[in-house]
Every structure is written in C-alpha cells, then in structure tokens.
Design a protein around this motif. Structure first.
Motif: not given
Ligand code: ZN
Length: 559
Positions: A359, A363, A387
C-alpha cells in the motif's frame, strides 16, 4: 541526485524568512507584464514552498522517528505554530493567480484542473475563520492526546490502544474477548469527554461554514476536500448502490467467515479475524521483508525495480518499530531532494508490515514516476485518486505473497480480498454518518449514537455486540477520521471500488492491467477523476451500475 536521508542537513525556515521571500515574489507577480513572466514568478514561488516543505518535512519525520529528541520536538512545535500564517500567505498568492489578467495563458500552462482546485480552496478559506480553525486544531489535538493517554493493563503489560490492537485479532477467542473488555473499560472512562470534544468540533465547524456563507459544514467540506469531480448527490448514489448491491454480498461473505471460524454467530469481536488460528502474519525478520520487497518489485516491472532500488539506495524507509516513535504510517515527499518519496511506518510483526511494501509503496511508486513533473500542480492529486494508486498496488503485488507469507500466502490473499470488499460498507457508513451529523449540528450525543446505530443496521446488519459501549452506537468514537479529518473517508470506498476493478482486469490480462495502471499513475492530478478512470478502462464508482457490476464479479469469485 546523490543523497542519503540520514545525511540530509536540516535548517529551520522561520516565518520571517518565508514571509519576506514570499512578499518579494508577490510584488514581482503583480508587476509581471505578461503571462510568461508570471509563470517564471510562479516557478520561484513553487521553489519557495519547496524550501519550506523540505525543512518542515525533515523536522516532522525526524520528530516522529524519535519523539524524545528535544531538538526536533521544538522544531515541530515551531512549525505547528506558524503553519496557519504560511497558509494565509499561500491564500493571498492563490487569489492573485486566480484573478490574473493572464489567467487563460496560465491555465494553458499549469492546467484547468489547477484553477478549479484553486477556486475550491479559495471558497473554503478566509482570514476571518483563522481563529476558529486554531480552536478546531486544538480540539483535534485534545482528542488524539486523550486516545494516546490510554494505559491498558493486559497480560502483565501496560499497553496503549495500538499495541492492544494485536490482541483484539488474536486467534484465541478468549484473548480477544478479554482485550475488548479492557478496551471498553477505557472508552467508558473517557466517554463524556469524547462526546464533549466532538460536540465542540461540530459546532465549531458549523460556525466556520456559516461565516463563509455556506448553509452547512457539509457543503463547505466538499470545497475544502477539493472535490472538483463529484458532489454530494453523486456520493449518495454511490452509497445507495452499496446498500442495494454490495451489502448483501458482504453479508454472505461474513457468514462464510463465521463458518470458517467455527462460530454460531459472528460477534463484533470477531470482525477482524479471518481464520480459526487468527490472521496470517509475515514469516521472518524485517530484513526478510525488505529482501522480499526487492525481489517482488524487481520482477514486477522495470519501473518498479528502479523505484525500489532508489528507495533503498537513498534510505527512504523509516519503518522499524521502536520505542519513542510516533504511531501511524504515511508516505510523504522530500521536495528539494529529487521530490523523493519517503515512507514512515511501525513494523509490528503483523500483515500490516507487508501493507507498507504494497500500500505505502503504491503511493510512493506513483510519487516516484511523476517526481520530475515541471509543475507541482500536476501532482496535486485528490485523495480518492491517491488511494486508488495504493489500494490497486495491493492487488498487483498479491501474486508475490509467497515471498512474505510462505505457506500462508493463500490465506493472506483470502483475507485481503474479503477485507477490501467488506470495508466498503463500513466506509460508507462513516461518510453517511458525517452528512447526518453536520446537517444536524444541534444533535445531542444520544441522537448521534442513535443515528450511527441505525446506519449499522443498514450497512452491517450481521453485527452483534456484547458490550454496553460499542453496542450503544458509540463505535464511531474510535474512528479518528471522524474527529480529525471530517468527510475524509468516502475517498477510500471510491478507491477500493476502483482497485477491485483493477483486480478483475488483472485476472483477465495482468500485463494489460498493469500498463493501464501505470498510465493512470502517470496522469497523476492532470485530469478529472472520472476521465482518468475512463482512460484506464475503468468505470467511475459514482456512475450507476458500477457497484452492482463489481459486487457481482467479486461475489462470484469469492463466495
Ligand atoms: Zn493510503
């Protein structure tokens, strides 16, 4: 650029220096005689903000990484104090940009989206609400301090709420039951204070909205969040689709999990547990996790290999769990050093450590591939887009999970997709709750809890509580976004719906799905959310029919 994070020198930027340099540029901007000349000044303004952001980010990472270091603590305190003044200067400059006589030219260079963003941010701010904003910040800090103050005695240890967390998902039901009782005890002891703080926050935010001429804070929040691509009505359509099509599938999923756990009924304390033995955890040390990360990203694509090597070479991870480190995890950017992405986290031996590799690296990867864009505005992405980058990367990396979980990799994948899917109703509930609360600022704490309870019946009908606190509709008090980042939550639901679409696409053709994902990352913040999704071959979750389709596809796959 040659650098290592640990060797980056730090120097405070004072508010005096910032204001002085900004004033020179503001005057220069006013006197510029052409659009081209204004763009040159704009670049200098971006550089000034970059200098400030570099100093501030370095101080704040180093403070987070060692909260007892007095030097960086003082630096952090200093920036917290001057930040509203920096924002006010930024606001003044944005107004000039927005009202420029050369606006059309500026738009053609930094983009129409940037101007839409500026329009929204100007609408949500005015000098006259600064004192209310300061009071709001103080209330948020008070909430965080109250939760951080928890000292829970458990198993002969004294734990804070986040350390207690791992016992709440223990494979042994008696352990998680006991841990939850301790958690309830703590929340009951601060219940009145939590109600009082929230009540003040709601009234404060309502006042801010009214000062700015909005009917409610809800209306203001859409501007504040920079939601240029969709409005309240569109979000409502999305939530209704979730209620109609997604919740029934999620309920079946929960029941399947109940059977797997060997339980007669699924209680709230079983919500975070996926297997009778508990949840799969990575096997090996932190070094093993990094080695696995390197192997994974080397194999995935040329771009991800370059990214991960860069992160390691420049020491851009601060993720080991240590005493005196602040809780939480995030990705940020070190502006003056190549716009390098930086990842902060606290490894604790759970699958959350692998989330850092999937995750947070999602980003960071997006930040990496767009780091050389000429204008900061191109990377001014809104949260649902950001996201989508990270949550989709969680799925693109799923096939490598053997590297982390060994023989438990399949269990991890099961947990991951079930968790991702079942999150959406919860997230919508958090969003709808906030609409209700800010539409009705006069609500009493009891009325707020009643509203939450009613939403639980719609979004999570299977849920059974045994305790008198969470069972009373007070669960929302532990959701920090509700206090600290109002209306920031639906973003995760929209993003998850897109990530699940990427998941179904990669099942059909992984290489093609990856190419589309990479192109989506490269678009960054240059276009509207819906248009970028279309370019990637995805449907917008805000379009009727999207949630229905994805619910069916995922349901067919996992039920
Ligand atoms: Zn995030």
């Amino acid at each position: 650029m040659e650098f290592r994070f640990s060797e980056i020198p730090y120097k405070r930027m004072t508010i005096e220096e910032y204001k002085e340099r900004a004033q020179v540029l503001i005057d220069e901007f006013k006197n510029a005689a052409s659009g081209e000349a204004q763009i040159e000044v704009h670049k200098k303004m971006t550089a000034l903000d970059g200098d400030f952001s570099t100093a501030y980010t370095l101080a704040s990472i180093r403070h987070d990484a060692n909260t007892v270091d007095e030097f960086y603590k003082a630096e952090q305190d200093y920036y917290d104090e001057i930040l509203p003044q920096v924002q006010a200067v930024g606001n003044e400059y944005q107004k000039l940009l927005y009202d420029s006589p050369y606006k059309e030219y500026l738009k053609s260079v930094i983009g129409e989206i940037a101007f839409k963003q500026i329009e929204y941010s100007l609408k949500a701010f005015d000098e006259k609400i600064v004192s209310l904003m300061q009071e709001e910040n103080a209330l948020v800090t008070k909430y965080q301090a109250l939760l951080a103050s928890a000292k829970i005695e458990f198993n002969g240890e004294v734990l804070n709420l986040s350390l207690l967390g791992k016992y709440l998902v223990d494979g042994d039901r008696e352990v998680r039951k006991a841990a939850n009782e301790k958690r309830v005890e703590f929340f009951l002891s601060v219940k009145d204070e939590l109600d009082e703080i929230y009540d003040q926050l709601v009234k404060n935010r309502d006042k801010q909205a009214k000062e700015l001429g909005f009917k409610t804070y809800t209306e203001m929040a859409y501007y504040k969040m920079g939601r240029i691509a969709y409005d309240r009505e569109a979000v409502e359509v999305f939530r209704n689709e979730v209620k109609t099509y997604l919740v029934p599938v999620a309920e079946k999923l929960h029941d399947k999990r109940r059977v797997r756990l060997g339980l007669d009924k699924l209680n709230a304390i079983d919500e975070g547990v996926y297997f009778a033995y508990g949840n799969p955890a990575p096997q090996g040390t932190a070094d093993d996790i990094f080695a696995a990360g390197k192997e994974m990203y080397s194999d995935l694509s040329a771009e991800t290999k370059e990214f991960f090597d860069y992160m390691l070479e420049h020491e851009l991870f601060e993720v080991l769990g240590r005493k005196n480190k602040n809780a939480g995890g995030y990705m940020t950017t070190i502006h003056n050093y190549d716009h390098a992405p930086f990842i902060y986290a606290n490894f604790n031996g759970t699958s959350g450590d692998v989330d850092v590799m999937t995750h947070e690296c999602g980003h960071a990867f997006q930040g990496f591939v767009t780091r050389n864009y000429e204008f900061a505005e191109f990377n001014n992405i809104t949260m649902e887009t950001a996201e989508t980058h990270s949550m989709s990367m969680e799925f693109f990396t799923e096939k490598y999970m053997e590297l982390f979980f060994k023989d438990k990799a399949d269990d991890y994948r099961t947990m991951h997709i079930e968790d991702a899917f079942a999150f959406i109703p919860y997230g919508c509930m958090v969003d709808e709750f906030q609409h209700i609360v800010y539409d009705n600022p006069q609500f009493t704490p009891a009325e707020r809890n009643a509203a939450w309870k009613k939403l639980e019946e719609q979004y999570k009908p299977h849920l059974v509580f045994d305790d008198e606190y969470f069972g009373s509709g007070a669960f929302w008090q532990k959701q920090k976004h509700i206090y600290c980042y109002p209306f920031y939550y639906i973003d995760y639901c929209l993003a998850q719906t897109c990530a699940l679409q990427f998941k179904t696409k990669m099942d059909e053709n992984y290489a093609d799905a990856w190419d589309k994902y990479l192109a989506f990352c490269l678009e960054s913040g240059k276009d509207y959310f819906g248009s970028m999704l279309k370019n990637a071959g995805l449907k917008s979750p805000l379009e009727k029919g999207c949630v229905e389709e994805i619910s069916k596809k995922i349901g067919d796959r996992i039920l």
